[in-house]
Design a protein around this motif. Structure first.
Motif, short mmCIF file in Angstrom:
data_model
loop_
_atom_site.label_atom_id
_atom_site.label_comp_id
_atom_site.label_asym_id
_atom_site.label_seq_id
_atom_site.Cartn_x
_atom_site.Cartn_y
_atom_site.Cartn_z
N ARG A 15 42.12 14.21 54.93
CA ARG A 15 42.13 12.91 54.27
C ARG A 15 43.20 12.86 53.18
N SER A 43 40.56 3.69 57.65
CA SER A 43 39.29 4.42 57.61
C SER A 43 38.99 5.13 58.93
N LEU A 102 38.89 9.17 59.55
CA LEU A 102 37.68 9.78 60.12
C LEU A 102 38.03 10.67 61.30
N ASP A 104 35.18 17.00 52.84
CA ASP A 104 35.98 15.94 53.43
C ASP A 104 35.71 14.59 52.77
N TYR A 105 34.49 14.40 52.29
CA TYR A 105 34.16 13.13 51.64
C TYR A 105 34.33 13.19 50.12
N SER A 150 39.99 13.71 60.07
CA SER A 150 39.12 14.66 59.37
C SER A 150 38.29 15.46 60.36
N TYR A 179 27.95 9.25 57.33
CA TYR A 179 27.93 10.38 56.41
C TYR A 179 26.53 10.69 55.90
N GLU A 184 30.88 17.71 53.06
CA GLU A 184 30.93 17.29 51.65
C GLU A 184 32.37 17.34 51.12
#
Length: 668
Positions: free
Chosen positions: A637, A608, A612, A237-238, A615, A207, A235
């Motif tokens: 997510r 995780s 990923l 997605d996180y 996403s 990221y 941004e």
């Protein structure tokens, strides 16, 4: 071997003057002078005439087109013979015809000839590599890409294709090595490749690296709107919604008329307003007002989007305060936005707004108003979109309980559009399924596949419908489906579901994993594949570690009894296995209940990598996906997080079935 900033992959940057200069020449960069294929006006005109006649021959038959192209390469036909400088293009056309005719060896030969005749043209290398990858010859594909890059050293299309290929192969070091070629190039000639590098780093979970490169690109290439979209999505997605919105604002400052950025802003602000229970969407509607500056061609879409946002907010407002609000009244702002959209919409697209507004009226129980709006849509729609309106009318009548009228509308749709639109058949299948008429649904599915044999959604529906006929029959249909549509993610997902069923004699988690891997690769937008993978991960990482000691203990006890002097009868063996399985299931259910919350909240289950991949794919449909999604604006997510709770409850409730299946599998 990663991305270094301060220039693309360590190279030099461009000043603001360069960026402004290239803002006027968008899309012209990215090809070095030595790779530019020069042809005289006469040669270009000759090939243009060839192309026109070639398409006419194609309409007759592929064989006629092939013979015509070959005669244009033969000097003994002076009236047809093309200039030698254009022959490489003709060989590309011949290769395409051979590929569509399933003459793979001929296609290879033509691609090789095209590459030999014009080595600095990237198109031949690109198409040849695609052919070999589709045929499963991955080593040969890599060789072709490497050879092409020796002749077209900095061609962006070929370089990006090679980077994506090595990413799919899992060779990230080689992909980054190829990207490092851009370090000696100025940013105006390499920004597309650098962007692909940033997206690659985002897809593999780096990221911070992806973020830095995207910041660098938006600084030096401020005129390219999709850069801001990619950075905003990263941004969002996180979970950095504030940072995402600041990037949108930065993009709108540079490109105040770039429509997609406004739509991205709508999603961010809607989520922010709803999280604060501001159901009148103050910040969102302020952004809608700002969007009046975009082109008139997009302005109607702004108000259509506003109407749909207001509808979602109205539903939540009524749920939050059902005693003081009713949905009919809460939808008034939505109706006003639809009216604005209608006034600004081109006449040929107005049917989409009538259709959307009709759906809104259905949601609040105004079926009479919905019928009037659907009728307006039917009167204004073109022939191409008429089947969509008919399907909406059929759903409305089914909702109202008039199944006879709904079937009549679908019958009309099949008669008029059945040969061109597979969705009319799928709607008929789904209607009969909801009515519990399985045989009738199967008949529709089979009839549809006689016409649309290459449609994966129809095959997936037929596999589901054959569930009551047993897993072996389902597997038979699955094999037929994979022969017809080997790249359908929906079909591969149905295969995984068969192998995940604890009732099935084909229960096999490894086979299910293989099927889901193909499903996600071939149809990444199909969300059910990722949620079935979540179910598989729960079984593999959570249930099996708890169940394995019980199964091993049962096995050791069973073997010791069999080796004793007392001979065990088959009935006694069955009784022994049943009693121990039930005992294990009872103990396991208690353990699963105790560990369910830690699995979800403390990441005992590692999702995780799944998050990923999901996403990056950004799925948008699937029955299970819609069931686990709370809102249309949820990120991938967030859907995975919500699905964890649903899947955990499922695994706990039916753990005894999975334990029995594991015992059976261990015996096999």
């Amino acid at each position: 071997g990663g991305i270094r900033t301060g220039g693309p992959y360590g190279g030099g940057g461009a000043d603001n003057g360069d960026a402004k200069h290239h803002q006027q020449q968008r899309g012209s960069g990215g090809t070095s002078g030595e790779q530019f294929v020069m042809e005289s006006p006469t040669e270009r005109q000759a090939f243009k005439e060839f192309g026109r006649h070639f398409r006419q021959k194609e309409n007759v038959s592929l064989e006629a087109a092939r013979e015509y192209a070959l005669s244009c390469l033969d000097a003994s036909h002076p009236e047809l013979y093309l200039p030698p400088a254009t022959h490489w293009r003709v060989f590309l056309e011949l290769a395409d015809v051979a590929k569509r005719s399933n003459m793979i060896d001929d296609a290879r030969s033509h691609y090789r000839e095209a590459c030999r005749l014009r080595q600095v043209a990237s198109q031949g290398w690109l198409e040849h590599s695609k052919l070999e990858e589709e045929c499963g010859n991955l080593d040969r594909c890599a060789t072709i890409l490497q050879e092409g890059l020796r002749h077209c050293t900095t061609n962006e299309n070929l370089l990006i294709r090679a980077v994506k290929f090595y990413e799919r192969m899992g060779d990230l070091d080689q992909a980054r090595h190829l990207l490092s070629r851009t370090k000696h190039l100025s940013i105006d000639k390499s920004w597309k490749t650098v962007l692909e590098g940033a997206l690659l780093e985002a897809r593999v979970g780096r990221y911070s690296m992806a973020r830095e490169v995207l910041k660098y690109l938006t600084h030096y290439v401020p005129w390219y709107g999709p850069l801001y979209l990619a950075h905003t999505k990263l941004e969002r997605d996180y979970g950095s919604s504030i940072e995402a919105f600041s990037i949108v604002e930065k993009g709108l400052k540079e490109l105040p008329r770039y429509g997609p950025l406004y739509f991205q802003a709508f999603r961010l602000l809607e989520k922010e307003d709803l999280s604060q229970k501001a159901f009148d969407l103050p910040r969102t509607m302020e952004m809608v007002s700002r969007a009046d500056s975009i082109s008139r061609e997009l302005l109607w879409k702004v108000h259509l989007e506003a109407a749909q946002m207001q509808e979602r907010a109205a539903v939540l407002a009524v749920q939050d305060n059902p005693k003081k609000l009713d949905l009919q009244t809460a939808l008034q702002p939505t109706r006003r936005s639809y009216a604005k959209a209608i006034m600004l919409c081109p006449p040929n697209l107005s049917w989409k707004i009538w259709l959307a507004s009709g759906r809104t009226e259905v949601s609040c129980g105004n079926t009479k108003g919905a019928r009037d709006l659907f009728l307006r849509a039917y009167d204004s729609v073109s022939e191409k979109g008429r089947s969509t309106v008919l399907l909406e009318c059929a759903r409305l009548e089914e909702f109202c309980g008039d199944l006879a009228l709904s079937r009549s509308i679908l019958c009309k749709a099949r008669q008029q559009f059945g040969n061109s639109d597979w969705k009319v058949w799928l709607s008929s299948v789904n209607l009969e399924c909801r009515c519990g008429l399985r045989e009738r649904a199967i008949a529709f599915a089979q009839e549809a596949l006689n016409i649309h044999r290459g449609t994966g959604r129809l095959w997936a529906a037929l596999i589901q419908l054959r569930h009551d006929d047993g897993e072996l029959y389902q597997m038979k249909v699955l094999k037929c489906a994979l022969q017809a549509v080997p790249k359908s993610g929906e079909v591969w997902c149905e295969g995984a579901r068969i192998h995940l069923s604890p009732f099935s004699p084909t229960f096999d988690l490894q086979e299910a994993s293989r099927h889901l891997s193909f499903a996600a690769r071939f149809t990444p937008q199909y969300g059910d594949s990722f949620l079935e993978q979540l179910r598989l991960n729960m079984l593999d990482q959570w249930l099996i570690p708890l169940a394995t000691p019980f199964i091993n203990s049962m096995y050791d006890t069973f073997v010791s009894l069999c080796n004793s002097n007392n001979e065990m009868q088959i009935e006694d063996a069955y009784q022994f296995i049943a009693e121990h399985t039930k005992k294990a299931a009872d103990v396991m259910k208690t353990q699963l209940q105790e560990t369910k919350d830690p699995v979800i909240t403390r990441d005992v289950l590692d999702t995780s990598e799944l998050e990923l991949r999901c996403s990056s794919a950004d799925p948008n449909y699937g029955h299970l996906w819609f069931q686990c999604r709370d809102s249309a604006i949820d990120t991938a997510r967030e859907v995975i997080t919500q699905a964890k709770s649903v899947m955990a409850d499922f695994v706990v409730d039916y753990s005894y079935l999975y334990i029995a299946a594991m015992v059976r599998r261990a015996g096999v």
